[in-house]
Design a protein around this motif. Structure first.
Motif, PDB file in Angstrom:
ATOM      1  N   ASP A 135      45.359  40.994  40.505  1.00 47.55           N
ATOM      2  CA  ASP A 135      45.847  41.007  39.116  1.00 47.55           C
ATOM      3  C   ASP A 135      45.092  42.050  38.304  1.00 47.55           C
ATOM      4  N   ASP A 136      44.142  41.616  37.471  1.00 50.07           N
ATOM      5  CA  ASP A 136      43.398  42.563  36.636  1.00 50.07           C
ATOM      6  C   ASP A 136      42.319  43.278  37.449  1.00 50.07           C
ATOM      7  N   ALA A 137      42.021  44.507  37.071  1.00 50.03           N
ATOM      8  CA  ALA A 137      40.849  45.178  37.622  1.00 50.03           C
ATOM      9  C   ALA A 137      39.628  44.592  36.900  1.00 50.03           C
ATOM     10  N   ALA A 138      38.465  44.675  37.550  1.00 53.80           N
ATOM     11  CA  ALA A 138      37.257  44.109  36.952  1.00 53.80           C
ATOM     12  C   ALA A 138      36.996  44.740  35.582  1.00 53.80           C
ATOM     13  N   GLY A 139      37.138  46.044  35.498  1.00 55.04           N
ATOM     14  CA  GLY A 139      36.884  46.748  34.245  1.00 55.04           C
ATOM     15  C   GLY A 139      37.835  46.323  33.138  1.00 55.04           C
ATOM     16  N   GLU A 140      39.074  46.015  33.552  1.00 55.06           N
ATOM     17  CA  GLU A 140      40.088  45.550  32.611  1.00 55.06           C
ATOM     18  C   GLU A 140      39.670  44.199  32.025  1.00 55.06           C
ATOM     19  N   ALA A 141      39.180  43.303  32.906  1.00 52.89           N
ATOM     20  CA  ALA A 141      38.718  41.990  32.465  1.00 52.89           C
ATOM     21  C   ALA A 141      37.548  42.153  31.492  1.00 52.89           C
ATOM     22  N   TYR A 142      36.664  43.080  31.805  1.00 54.00           N
ATOM     23  CA  TYR A 142      35.533  43.373  30.920  1.00 54.00           C
ATOM     24  C   TYR A 142      36.028  43.785  29.533  1.00 54.00           C
ATOM     25  N   ASP A 143      37.003  44.696  29.503  1.00 52.34           N
ATOM     26  CA  ASP A 143      37.515  45.186  28.226  1.00 52.34           C
ATOM     27  C   ASP A 143      38.156  44.065  27.407  1.00 52.34           C
ATOM     28  N   LYS A 144      38.903  43.177  28.107  1.00 55.13           N
ATOM     29  CA  LYS A 144      39.576  42.089  27.388  1.00 55.13           C
ATOM     30  C   LYS A 144      38.578  41.075  26.850  1.00 55.13           C
ATOM     31  N   VAL A 145      37.565  40.767  27.654  1.00 54.84           N
ATOM     32  CA  VAL A 145      36.537  39.830  27.201  1.00 54.84           C
ATOM     33  C   VAL A 145      35.787  40.443  26.014  1.00 54.84           C
ATOM     34  N   ALA A 146      35.513  41.732  26.103  1.00 54.34           N
ATOM     35  CA  ALA A 146      34.813  42.416  25.009  1.00 54.34           C
ATOM     36  C   ALA A 146      35.623  42.322  23.720  1.00 54.34           C
ATOM     37  N   ARG A 147      36.938  42.518  23.836  1.00 50.23           N
ATOM     38  CA  ARG A 147      37.800  42.466  22.654  1.00 50.23           C
ATOM     39  C   ARG A 147      37.789  41.058  22.049  1.00 50.23           C
ATOM     40  N   PRO A 157      30.535  48.458  28.884  1.00 47.40           N
ATOM     41  CA  PRO A 157      29.091  48.635  28.689  1.00 47.40           C
ATOM     42  C   PRO A 157      28.518  47.684  27.624  1.00 47.40           C
ATOM     43  N   GLN A 158      29.333  47.327  26.631  1.00 52.11           N
ATOM     44  CA  GLN A 158      28.887  46.427  25.565  1.00 52.11           C
ATOM     45  C   GLN A 158      28.625  45.019  26.116  1.00 52.11           C
ATOM     46  N   VAL A 159      29.549  44.552  26.997  1.00 51.55           N
ATOM     47  CA  VAL A 159      29.378  43.228  27.599  1.00 51.55           C
ATOM     48  C   VAL A 159      28.114  43.231  28.462  1.00 51.55           C
ATOM     49  N   ASP A 160      27.919  44.286  29.214  1.00 55.92           N
ATOM     50  CA  ASP A 160      26.756  44.440  30.083  1.00 55.92           C
ATOM     51  C   ASP A 160      25.464  44.337  29.253  1.00 55.92           C
ATOM     52  N   LYS A 161      25.460  45.021  28.136  1.00 53.55           N
ATOM     53  CA  LYS A 161      24.284  45.047  27.261  1.00 53.55           C
ATOM     54  C   LYS A 161      24.009  43.668  26.659  1.00 53.55           C
ATOM     55  N   LEU A 162      25.102  43.045  26.192  1.00 54.81           N
ATOM     56  CA  LEU A 162      24.983  41.727  25.556  1.00 54.81           C
ATOM     57  C   LEU A 162      24.541  40.671  26.571  1.00 54.81           C
ATOM     58  N   ALA A 163      25.019  40.830  27.818  1.00 52.86           N
ATOM     59  CA  ALA A 163      24.698  39.867  28.869  1.00 52.86           C
ATOM     60  C   ALA A 163      23.193  39.809  29.130  1.00 52.86           C
ATOM     61  N   GLU A 164      22.523  40.937  28.931  1.00 54.49           N
ATOM     62  CA  GLU A 164      21.075  41.015  29.138  1.00 54.49           C
ATOM     63  C   GLU A 164      20.333  40.038  28.239  1.00 54.49           C
ATOM     64  N   GLU A 165      20.926  39.766  27.066  1.00 49.30           N
ATOM     65  CA  GLU A 165      20.252  38.909  26.078  1.00 49.30           C
ATOM     66  C   GLU A 165      20.633  37.439  26.198  1.00 49.30           C
ATOM     67  N   VAL A 193      37.436  32.390  29.949  1.00 52.22           N
ATOM     68  CA  VAL A 193      36.571  32.855  28.861  1.00 52.22           C
ATOM     69  C   VAL A 193      37.275  32.684  27.521  1.00 52.22           C
ATOM     70  N   MET A 194      38.526  33.103  27.481  1.00 45.06           N
ATOM     71  CA  MET A 194      39.287  33.000  26.240  1.00 45.06           C
ATOM     72  C   MET A 194      39.473  31.549  25.823  1.00 45.06           C
ATOM     73  N   ASN A 195      39.791  30.672  26.807  1.00 46.90           N
ATOM     74  CA  ASN A 195      39.975  29.249  26.507  1.00 46.90           C
ATOM     75  C   ASN A 195      38.693  28.614  25.996  1.00 46.90           C
ATOM     76  N   THR A 196      37.582  28.964  26.634  1.00 46.54           N
ATOM     77  CA  THR A 196      36.289  28.420  26.234  1.00 46.54           C
ATOM     78  C   THR A 196      36.003  28.748  24.767  1.00 46.54           C
ATOM     79  N   LEU A 197      36.241  29.998  24.410  1.00 49.99           N
ATOM     80  CA  LEU A 197      35.988  30.437  23.032  1.00 49.99           C
ATOM     81  C   LEU A 197      36.955  29.755  22.062  1.00 49.99           C
ATOM     82  N   HIS A 198      38.220  29.662  22.490  1.00 50.56           N
ATOM     83  CA  HIS A 198      39.257  29.065  21.651  1.00 50.56           C
ATOM     84  C   HIS A 198      38.954  27.585  21.389  1.00 50.56           C
ATOM     85  N   ASN A 199      38.621  26.849  22.474  1.00 50.86           N
ATOM     86  CA  ASN A 199      38.347  25.414  22.347  1.00 50.86           C
ATOM     87  C   ASN A 199      37.136  25.149  21.466  1.00 50.86           C
ATOM     88  N   ALA A 200      36.115  25.964  21.634  1.00 44.34           N
ATOM     89  CA  ALA A 200      34.901  25.795  20.821  1.00 44.34           C
ATOM     90  C   ALA A 200      35.230  25.991  19.344  1.00 44.34           C
TER      91      ALA A 200
END
Lengths: 309, 234
Positions: A135-147, A157-165, A193-200
């Motif tokens: 289905d999605d490429a890994a990078g595509e999933a990264y971009d959608k989660v970032a959005r 790269p933003q998700v990668d950076k944030l994940a460090e913290e 990921v989207m559901n988790t954020l939505h439910n919270a």
């Protein structure tokens, strides 16, 4: 490598929140000769020094491919030079040869905005795709989660950076698929990921974005590294290469290093500039085409859905 | 002086080659098939047949639009890259002006156009004065309806040159009546040899500076500017 010039369009596409194909084609048309000139000037070569031109035939955005293909054909025709067609993914994989010589059989994990593939290399330029995303490429999933997290484009790269913290405290699914499969699937993870954020949000709870990033990143990396490790063992490869734009991801680099340090398998991760899209890698793959004598005719065209060669 | 001319701004693919004021070759096809695939083999064949090598070229002329975005980009990219790599200049010529050349013996206004969807056309208004083709109204994208009222006020015959003329014939005649004149069918499509005439009447440019003439922003840009303006008004 004598020169490697990249005209990034990220600044221009940022305002649209993603790549707009028509805008990409317009920029390419304006810049193509300037970039060719700069690359040749930095390398201190003229057309009479060249033995051929390599160009991406596909896959990719058709309008963008057309600019490269037609520019390469025009320059090659003008100077009666041979034309070497290159597959974009072969380019990502062959970026490794700019670092060191191949030891076959080898395995490449290619992860980018458009691709997630495990490719077996039997010999020089002999590729076999043993796994790919369904289905999605890994990078595509990264971009959608970032959005979803409200991070700016490009999101990887933003998700990668944030994940460090953050800490991996959110349970997210990993799609292992069939037991012997080397394929990937990231759409379920992305939805989780989207559901988790939505439910919270519905419950009025606060979730630390850094923890979401860390948990998401851990799930992606785990499945990528595990499948690569299993394939490396089953196919008795001597070398593993991490390639593609997502190979710039710090978390993924560390996990790959950890997975292969204790083994006899040599791990190659090209430097950052050869991981994201660039022309040096197309030159490297073009070199393989030259070795094999695979030239293209003047009818060469851009092929958006090209199979790996 | 040897000039290669290229036009891929519509379904017509045109290539011409001149030496001084002699047209060495002119090749045109008009059917729906990939310009990216066919352009370079055709250039190769023509040049080989007349025995001109790429290194002998002194300039490249190209139709730079408006027209099919992809088509125009294929022609412009090919022309500018050939010119730049050979160190020779390039002539970027309006695709509408090229089309207008087919009205060269017409005494009135010349209106080349092509369909731009949603009731719009790419067009401009031209006229031959002292045997030179002049642009009298700038190339643009415009609603056909609005454009016809501009032409109506000219009160003189208007020659329409377009491959899309059948689609708009009734609409045009409805407004302009006897003022509207339609060309014979071979003149409804551009001839690449005319690019060589126009190149002789204009200054050349450096290859890097050549870009397509789209006459309008990309859809995404239009929306972006509209949204930005909307925010500014809040």
């Amino acid at each position: 490598m004598l020169s490697n010039v990249v005209a990034s369009q990220i600044q221009s596409h940022k305002r649209f929140g993603g790549v707009v194909p028509e805008i990409a084609s317009r920029h390419h048309t304006e810049n193509i000769t300037l970039i060719m000139e700069q690359a040749m000037a930095e390398a201190e070569v003229t057309f009479s020094d060249l033995d051929g031109l390599a160009v991406t035939e596909g896959p990719g955005l058709v309008g963008a491919l057309l600019i490269g293909v037609n520019a390469a054909k025009a320059a090659a025709f003008a100077h009666q030079l041979p034309l070497y067609p290159v597959h974009h993914i072969a380019g990502h994989i062959q970026a490794a040869r700019l670092e060191r010589e191949w030891k076959y059989p080898a395995l490449a994990l290619v992860v980018s905005g458009g691709h997630t593939e495990l490719v077996l290399l039997h010999g020089e330029g002999e590729y076999e795709v043993i796994g790919r995303t369904r289905d999605d490429a890994a990078g595509e999933a990264y971009d959608k989660v970032a959005r979803t997290l409200g991070l700016p484009y490009p999101g990887g790269p933003q998700v990668d950076k944030l994940a460090e913290e953050g800490t991996e405290d959110i349970a997210l699914p990993i799609a292992w698929l069939e037991e012997d499969s080397y394929d990937f699937s990231f759409s379920g993870l992305k939805s989780a990921v989207m559901n988790t954020l939505h439910n919270a949000k519905q419950r009025g709870e606060q979730i630390e974005p850094a923890n979401v990033a860390a948990s998401f990143q851990a799930s992606v990396i785990e499945v990528l590294v595990e499948k690569t490790k299993r394939a490396a063992e089953n196919y008795q490869v001597r070398q593993v290469v991490l390639a593609g734009g997502v190979a710039a991801n710090q978390g993924l680099r560390r996990a790959m290093e950890k997975a292969f340090t204790a083994s006899d398998v040599e791990l190659t991760i090209p430097p950052f500039t050869y991981c994201t899209d660039n022309a040096a890698m197309i030159g490297a793959a073009g070199h393989v085409q030259w070795l094999k004598g695979n030239t293209a005719g003047w009818e060469l065209n851009g092929v958006p859905g090209l199979a790996l060669y | 002086m040897k000039i290669l001319a290229i036009d891929t701004s519509t379904h017509v693919m045109g290539i011409a080659l001149s030496q001084g004021d002699k047209l060495l070759a002119e090749y045109t096809t008009n059917f729906k098939k990939n310009h990216s695939l066919r352009l370079m083999p055709a250039i190769h064949q023509i040049m080989e047949e007349v025995g001109v090598s790429p290194a002998e070229l002194d300039a490249v002329a190209v139709a730079k639009g408006p027209g099919s975005y992809t088509g125009v980009r294929i022609g412009v990219t090919t022309a500018k890259t050939m010119a730049w790599s050979l160190g020779i200049p390039v002539y970027g010529i309006s695709s509408l002006q090229l089309q207008a050349r087919n009205g060269k013996h017409f005494p009135g206004w010349i209106c080349p156009f092509s369909d731009a969807r949603r009731g719009q056309i790419y067009t401009g208004l031209y006229r031959f004065r002292d045997s030179l083709l002049r642009e009298e109204e700038k190339d643009r994208i415009v609603l056909l309806e609005d454009w016809l009222s501009v032409l109506k006020e000219k009160n003189e015959p208007v020659l329409f040159l377009s491959q899309d003329w059948k689609k708009h014939e009734l609409g045009i005649k409805g407004v302009l009546k006897e003022q509207a004149v339609f060309a014979d069918f071979p003149d409804m499509q551009p001839r690449p040899g005319e690019l060589l005439v126009l190149a002789g009447q204009m200054p050349a440019q450096e290859a890097h500076t050549l870009a397509p003439e789209y006459t309008q922003m990309a859809e995404a840009e239009k929306k972006w500017y509209a949204a930005k303006e909307g925010r500014a008004h809040e």
